[in-house]
Design an enzyme around this catalytic site. Structure first.
Site, PDB file in Angstrom:
ATOM      1  CB  VAL A 183       3.026  -1.004  -7.193  1.00 26.05           C
ATOM      2  CG1 VAL A 183       3.329  -1.810  -8.467  1.00 26.05           C
ATOM      3  CG2 VAL A 183       2.833  -1.926  -5.999  1.00 26.05           C
ATOM      4  CB  THR A 234     -11.721   1.985   1.575  1.00 21.49           C
ATOM      5  OG1 THR A 234     -11.712   1.117   0.442  1.00 21.49           O
ATOM      6  CG2 THR A 234     -12.261   1.257   2.769  1.00 21.49           C
ATOM      7  CD  GLU A 288      -2.496   1.797   0.428  1.00 22.43           C
ATOM      8  OE1 GLU A 288      -3.341   1.035  -0.074  1.00 22.43           O
ATOM      9  OE2 GLU A 288      -2.314   2.970   0.046  1.00 22.43           O
ATOM     10  CB  CYS A 295      -8.618  14.870  22.250  1.00 25.10           C
ATOM     11  SG  CYS A 295      -9.433  14.497  20.690  1.00 25.10           S
ATOM     12  CB  SER A 324     -22.888   6.321   0.992  1.00 27.94           C
ATOM     13  OG  SER A 324     -22.805   7.260  -0.051  1.00 27.94           O
ATOM     14  CB  ALA A 325     -20.609   4.038   5.391  1.00 30.03           C
ATOM     15  CB  ILE A 326     -24.996   2.175   1.963  1.00 24.88           C
ATOM     16  CG1 ILE A 326     -25.315   3.610   2.381  1.00 24.88           C
ATOM     17  CG2 ILE A 326     -26.256   1.325   1.929  1.00 24.88           C
ATOM     18  CD1 ILE A 326     -25.993   4.401   1.287  1.00 24.88           C
ATOM     19  CB  CYS A 337     -11.563  11.597  22.164  1.00 30.56           C
ATOM     20  SG  CYS A 337     -13.000  12.041  21.163  1.00 30.56           S
ATOM     21  CG  HIS A 357     -25.819  -0.208  -1.817  1.00 30.96           C
ATOM     22  ND1 HIS A 357     -26.705   0.832  -1.705  1.00 30.96           N
ATOM     23  CD2 HIS A 357     -24.606   0.353  -2.039  1.00 30.96           C
ATOM     24  CE1 HIS A 357     -26.050   1.983  -1.866  1.00 30.96           C
ATOM     25  NE2 HIS A 357     -24.771   1.721  -2.051  1.00 30.96           N
TER      26      HIS A 357
HETATM   27  C1  FAD Z   1     -18.864   8.839  -3.050  1.00 31.37           C
HETATM   28  C2  FAD Z   1     -18.848   7.348  -2.958  1.00 31.37           C
HETATM   29  C3  FAD Z   1     -19.901   6.665  -2.364  1.00 31.37           C
HETATM   30  C4  FAD Z   1     -19.886   5.286  -2.287  1.00 31.37           C
HETATM   31  N1  FAD Z   1     -20.860   4.660  -1.603  1.00 31.37           N
HETATM   32  C5  FAD Z   1     -20.829   3.321  -1.467  1.00 31.37           C
HETATM   33  C6  FAD Z   1     -21.790   2.669  -0.685  1.00 31.37           C
HETATM   34  O1  FAD Z   1     -22.584   3.302   0.001  1.00 31.37           O
HETATM   35  N2  FAD Z   1     -21.812   1.321  -0.665  1.00 31.37           N
HETATM   36  C7  FAD Z   1     -20.916   0.611  -1.366  1.00 31.37           C
HETATM   37  O2  FAD Z   1     -21.014  -0.611  -1.353  1.00 31.37           O
HETATM   38  N3  FAD Z   1     -19.929   1.192  -2.072  1.00 31.37           N
HETATM   39  C8  FAD Z   1     -19.873   2.538  -2.130  1.00 31.37           C
HETATM   40  N4  FAD Z   1     -18.882   3.166  -2.810  1.00 31.37           N
HETATM   41  C9  FAD Z   1     -17.879   2.351  -3.455  1.00 31.37           C
HETATM   42  C10 FAD Z   1     -16.795   1.891  -2.486  1.00 31.37           C
HETATM   43  O3  FAD Z   1     -16.392   2.926  -1.650  1.00 31.37           O
HETATM   44  C11 FAD Z   1     -15.613   1.414  -3.301  1.00 31.37           C
HETATM   45  O4  FAD Z   1     -16.060   0.432  -4.180  1.00 31.37           O
HETATM   46  C12 FAD Z   1     -14.498   0.803  -2.473  1.00 31.37           C
HETATM   47  O5  FAD Z   1     -14.174   1.565  -1.361  1.00 31.37           O
HETATM   48  C13 FAD Z   1     -13.299   0.662  -3.362  1.00 31.37           C
HETATM   49  O6  FAD Z   1     -12.290   0.037  -2.651  1.00 31.37           O
HETATM   50  P1  FAD Z   1     -10.908  -0.289  -3.337  1.00 31.37           P
HETATM   51  O7  FAD Z   1     -10.217  -1.204  -2.430  1.00 31.37           O
HETATM   52  O8  FAD Z   1     -11.142  -0.722  -4.719  1.00 31.37           O
HETATM   53  O9  FAD Z   1     -10.204   1.127  -3.482  1.00 31.37           O
HETATM   54  P2  FAD Z   1      -9.324   1.970  -2.460  1.00 31.37           P
HETATM   55  O10 FAD Z   1      -9.960   2.027  -1.131  1.00 31.37           O
HETATM   56  O11 FAD Z   1      -9.002   3.235  -3.110  1.00 31.37           O
HETATM   57  O12 FAD Z   1      -8.033   1.101  -2.301  1.00 31.37           O
HETATM   58  C14 FAD Z   1      -7.029   1.098  -3.265  1.00 31.37           C
HETATM   59  C15 FAD Z   1      -5.707   1.278  -2.578  1.00 31.37           C
HETATM   60  O13 FAD Z   1      -4.658   1.121  -3.507  1.00 31.37           O
HETATM   61  C16 FAD Z   1      -3.621   1.986  -3.150  1.00 31.37           C
HETATM   62  N5  FAD Z   1      -2.767   2.202  -4.311  1.00 31.37           N
HETATM   63  C17 FAD Z   1      -3.068   2.858  -5.446  1.00 31.37           C
HETATM   64  N6  FAD Z   1      -2.031   2.869  -6.278  1.00 31.37           N
HETATM   65  C18 FAD Z   1      -1.019   2.214  -5.665  1.00 31.37           C
HETATM   66  C19 FAD Z   1       0.307   1.909  -6.012  1.00 31.37           C
HETATM   67  N7  FAD Z   1       0.837   2.276  -7.179  1.00 31.37           N
HETATM   68  N8  FAD Z   1       1.052   1.213  -5.134  1.00 31.37           N
HETATM   69  C20 FAD Z   1       0.549   0.827  -3.935  1.00 31.37           C
HETATM   70  N9  FAD Z   1      -0.703   1.095  -3.572  1.00 31.37           N
HETATM   71  C21 FAD Z   1      -1.491   1.779  -4.414  1.00 31.37           C
HETATM   72  C22 FAD Z   1      -4.340   3.224  -2.744  1.00 31.37           C
HETATM   73  O14 FAD Z   1      -3.542   4.059  -1.931  1.00 31.37           O
HETATM   74  C23 FAD Z   1      -5.545   2.659  -2.010  1.00 31.37           C
HETATM   75  O15 FAD Z   1      -5.339   2.579  -0.611  1.00 31.37           O
HETATM   76  C24 FAD Z   1     -18.842   4.560  -2.863  1.00 31.37           C
HETATM   77  C25 FAD Z   1     -17.756   5.240  -3.415  1.00 31.37           C
HETATM   78  C26 FAD Z   1     -17.736   6.619  -3.425  1.00 31.37           C
HETATM   79  C27 FAD Z   1     -16.544   7.336  -3.904  1.00 31.37           C
END
Ligand code: FAD
Ligand code: FAD
Lengths: 479, 403
Positions: free
Chosen positions: A171, A40, A30, A444, A44-46, A404, A48
């Protein structure tokens, strides 16, 4: 055999944990200094229910399935998950047609318990809703959680089961031979790999390009939010959606697991070069205000405690892009993780490991006897019954020292968060909720900086809010 | 455990209350959640405390020390690092590192002060970098922790705290590029505008606000724009300031959390509503200091604390009697404190006007007096002799502009 997972968001964290069930050397890389700080941390933290995704999509395949796994997952990993249910509301008969369409779609997707409520019933369940609302599609299985906690908890559990966690390394490339990735290269090290899983969120397309594999272009689709004070706890008990439009699920009103009320998100497509700028705007916040006021007229923005925004990893297909590469045989993409990614992630993680790696890639993985699925969360002393709290204080007086005040976090919790890997103020915040309440660290933050400095044995000037460049204080006033 | 009078919060109000309650013969328990007594005074190392009460200019810590000495003499020992988990019916649950205790109280003095309005609640758009502090946090970092928050700062909010912090940052070697205030006049006392800004050539931008913050990691710049009468930014007036530190001094909010469901609020001050003896709508709960109304001067807080402490002790002895006459805010009165008058103690009114007035006539019951140069930032303190209040069944407090 060696597996390398790129990205510690909810997908990477759960995939990594799934892999530690097997006799494998698993490494999770990471670029941030902590897990769960990408997409992440701001959404919205839902969890669904799963009626929203057209049945032919990959989203539909994993959403309801993922939802069904949350109960057990939240128990195993000890994070907060509340199956509060959701409403999609209709103000008129035309919108009612939308609800009926969603109901049918949901039934096709295997979503249990869906039904349409009429005005009296929906208002008795949610008295703060606009009385002009006529119908609601009720989905009892929808839930809410703390998304970053899912990632933190999964990684903690995976580490316990042998995961090697690498933080603060980006990476930057791959070494390939014979159509396979041999090594994952970061800005600091190289990691041998027999399997690579790309879970890089917004940057997954760039990682795919580096590896020379198939990808879909990812652009950020921004969502802005306003968080309201816990004082409003109970204003709504369920997730309240407006009837959907073509572009989004709309701007909603929902409770957070710790009693606040969240308003948002907007939906705005941004160019690819805005992936690291989750900014809020005047127009966006105004939109959140006016749209949510239509759902819940009594919303009072003088009780706002913060605003933030998140970026959805969106693709032109508006669907997840998950699969084993055709060209690089040991490379798996988990890409375009837009909503409902948080919900789908547990099901996707299982699919990646059981179907893609074991069946499609035909790798024989041996289950580890020693795998322990359980992780214990950091104890929240102030929510214990008083007699139990008393016993904890007798064991360790720090459990009786409140740091806190808004969210009632003791010094013992802060120290425990540091023991589990928090190195920054945000690391503490996301693990304990300290600095996350009404006063936003006013009382805090300085105390927590001192505890961090003490426990880590560094000067207070070394403490960061989150990233390397996010310094907080700059030298002494006088020596 | 049982005590006559328990005091929550050992700032100026709480210490004064503890001293008077003890002098009145009560057995007192003073608890404080911080690691020391003094409250906000500890971090206010500038001069300007005590002119009324001691007829002498002291620093905050010196002012607090005088009361600490008095407490020592009386044998009052504050319990510090003590967290009040809950207030029940004449019972308080107290958590310390020694354990959890239920304390039965004859009366309570709630004196927990105010908290700062956080940056997040201002809904200012932009990035979320480090380098944004409330004035109190910046003050604490510098004056207590001996660390500078940054190199180049802008202050948002021209209340006294913002003004004092502007000067402090400059004195400690930081650059202050300006103070931004959305009102057309400064929020703090005129003497502070002169002594803290003008003497140091710090520009004051009135009718302006921060409309955006920028910075991926640490704060890099903010955008300031002029605002119209309803505080909406005026397009085309934007100005960019390259800074690494934004100090937000956007006001204090009385802390109500523990008593929220137990007592009535004062709608004008947003604090706990009390009578002129500090008694709240719940007879055994008294309150004083910044949790009842945000005061400009610590001396006033001390007077209020003393009254609350004295009558809390009298209440336990059964010596508080008599009906309450409601006090109602009238024309041009933005803040009125207290909200009831009990004729066993003279009435001292605290008033803030809604807008600046060259000349205004204060009317309170049958009392009238003309004041000059009234500004919202300066709280009026007026003793109303009993004879002006006799026979009234309510007291309306208003300020008529005199032209
Ligand atoms: C506004 C909004 C609302 C949403 N609401 C919902 C909801 O209510 N319910 C739901 O189910 N989903 C929801 N989602 C979708 C959900 O949040 C995402 O699908 C999920 O968090 C994506 O996770 P991820 O692990 O793919 O991405 P990330 O959490 O972004 O994880 C990817 C990680 O890779 C790392 N990374 C990137 N490039 C590199 C690199 N070159 N080298 C090393 N590390 C790297 C990043 O730093 C990051 O930590 C929502 C998203 C958004 C933006
Ligand atoms: C920056 C600044 C500059 C000022 N400058 C001047 C000046 O020049 N001259 C002047 O006369 N006045 C000045 N004042 C005003 C004056 O100092 C304050 O109004 C006064 O000190 C407030 O006293 P208090 O006891 O009401 O509140 P506080 O000082 O805030 O005390 C409240 C105490 O209660 C404690 N507490 C809170 N909650 C709990 C709980 N749940 N349990 C236990 N304890 C709790 C707090 O830790 C704190 O110690 C200034 C104020 C500020 C903030």
């Amino acid at each position: 055999m060696k597996a390398v997972v790129i990205g510690a968001g909810v997908f990477g964290a759960l995939v990594a944990r799934e892999l530690t069930r097997y006799d494998l050397e698993v490494t999770l890389i990471e670029k941030n200094l902590d897990v769960g700080w990408g997409v992440t941390k701001a959404n919205s933290a839902i969890v669904h229910a799963g009626y929203d995704d057209p049945p032919e999509t990959v989203r539909a395949r994993f959403c309801a399935k993922g939802n069904a796994m949350y109960e057990e997952l939240s128990k195993e990993l000890d994070f907060e998950f509340k199956r509060v249910g959701s409403f999609v509301v209709a103000f008129n008969d035309e919108e009612l047609k939308e609800l009926e369409r969603l109901l049918k779609q949901g039934e096709k997707n295997g979503v249990p318990g869906l039904r349409i409520l009429e005005r009296d019933e929906l208002l008795s369940m949610e008295p703060s809703l606009n009385p002009e609302i006529k119908y609601a599609l009720y989905a009892p299985t929808a839930g809410i959680t703390e998304p970053w906690m899912v990632a933190i908890a999964a990684v903690e559990n995976a580490v316990k089961n042998g995961l090697k966690l690498v933080l603060g390394e980006r990476v930057t490339g791959f070494e390939k031979a014979n159509g396979r990735v041999k090594k994952v290269i970061t800005d600091k090290n190289e990691y041998e790999a027999d399997i690579v899983i790309n879970c890089a969120g917004l940057y997954a397309d760039e990682i795919a390009k580096m590896a020379g594999v198939e990808y879909v272009p990812i652009h950020p689709r921004k969502g802005e939010y306003i968080l309201l004070d816990k004082k409003l706890q109970g204003l709504v008990r369920r997730v309240i959606f407006p009837a959907p439009t073509k572009i989004s699920k709309g701007i909603l009103v929902l409770p957070t697991v710790d009693g606040g009320i969240l308003l948002g998100p907007t939906a705005e497509d941004l160019p690819q070069d805005m992936k690291d700028r989750p900014i809020t705007t005047r127009e966006g916040l105004e939109k959140v205000r006016s749209f949510t006021k239509r759902l819940v007229p009594s919303i009072d923005l003088s009780l706002a405690i913060k605003t933030f925004s998140g970026l959805r990893p969106e693709s032109p297909q508006k669907d997840f892009f998950i699969g084993v590469s055709e060209s690089v045989k040991n490379f798996v993409n988990v890409m375009a993780t837009r909503s409902p990614g948080l919900t789908a992630a547990p099901a996707v993680a299982k699919y990646v490991v059981e179907e893609l790696i074991q069946e499609k890639m035909k790798l024989q993985l041996m289950k580890k006897e020693s795998f322990d699925p359980h992780r214990e969360g950091i104890k929240r002393y102030a929510s214990l019954p008083l007699e139990e709290w008393q016993k904890e204080i007798e064991k360790d007086p720090r459990a009786g020292r409140m740091v806190c005040f808004c969210n009632e976090v003791t010094e013992k919790e802060i120290v425990e968060a540091i023991r589990r890997g928090a190195r920054t103020l945000d690391g503490i915040k996301f693990r304990t909720r300290a600095m996350f309440g009404r006063c936003q660290g006013g009382f805090c933050m300085v105390k927590i900086m001192k505890i961090l400095a003490r426990e880590l044995g560094v000067d207070i000037c070394e403490i960061r809010m989150n990233s390397k460049g996010s310094w907080v204080v700059n030298g002494k006033v006088r020596e | 455990m049982r005590v006559d009078v328990m005091i929550i919060g050992a700032g100026a109000a709480g210490m004064a209350a503890a001293i008077k309650a003890k002098e009145e013969g009560a057995e007192v328990l003073l608890v404080e959640r911080d690691d020391r007594t003094g409250g906000i005074l500890n971090q206010c190392i500038h001069n300007g405390f005590g002119l009324h009460y001691f007829k002498q200019e002291l620093t905050g810590p010196e002012y607090a020390e005088r009361f600490q000495e008095k407490m020592d003499k009386l044998g009052i020992k504050a319990v510090t690092n003590a967290y009040v988990k809950q207030i029940g019916n004449r019972e308080v649950i107290l958590v310390t590192e020694k354990g959890i205790e239920r304390i039965e109280v004859g009366a309570l003095v709630y004196a927990v002060g105010a908290r700062e309005r956080p940056f997040g609640s201002l809904m200012i758009p932009g990035d979320r970098p480090s380098g944004i502090f409330t004035a109190g946090v910046a003050q604490r970092l510098i004056n207590i922790e001996n660390h500078l928050p940054g190199k180049r700062a802008l202050i948002l909010g021209s209340g006294d705290i913002g003004l004092i912090m502007a000067r402090r940052l400059v004195l400690e070697g930081m650059e202050v590029v300006g103070v931004v205030e959305r009102l057309p006049y400064p929020g703090g006392l005129l003497r502070n505008v002169v002594q803290c800004l003008e003497d140091y050539d710090i520009p004051l931008y009135l009718s302006s606000t921060v409309v955006e913050v920028r910075g991926r990691e640490r704060l890099e710049e903010v955008v300031v724009a002029k605002v119209d009468e309803s505080f909406n930014p005026i397009p085309g007036t934007e100005k960019v300031f390259k800074i690494d530190t934004l100090v937000v001094s956007a006001g204090l909010i009385p802390q109500l959390k523990l008593v929220d469901s137990l007592v009535n609020k004062n709608p004008t001050s947003k604090g706990v509503a009390t009578s002129n003896i500090g008694q709240t709508s719940t007879d055994w709960i008294f309150s004083a200091g910044n949790c009842t109304a945000v005061f400009d001067l610590v001396d006033y807080v001390t007077y209020e604390g003393e009254t609350a402490g004295k009558y809390a002790a009298k209440f336990v002895k059964g010596e508080v009697k008599g009906g309450r006459i409601p006090i109602k805010p009238g024309k041009n009165a933005a803040v009125v404190h207290p909200l009831w008058y009990i004729p066993i103690e003279p009435l001292t009114l605290y008033i803030r006007v809604k807008r600046p007035m060259e000349k205004g006539r204060l009317v309170a019951g049958k009392f009238e007096r003309v004041f000059e140069d009234l500004v919202p930032s300066e709280m009026l303190r007026v003793r109303i002799p009993d004879r002006y209040l006799e026979g009234l069944d309510e007291i309306v407090v208003s300020i008529e502009e005199v032209i």
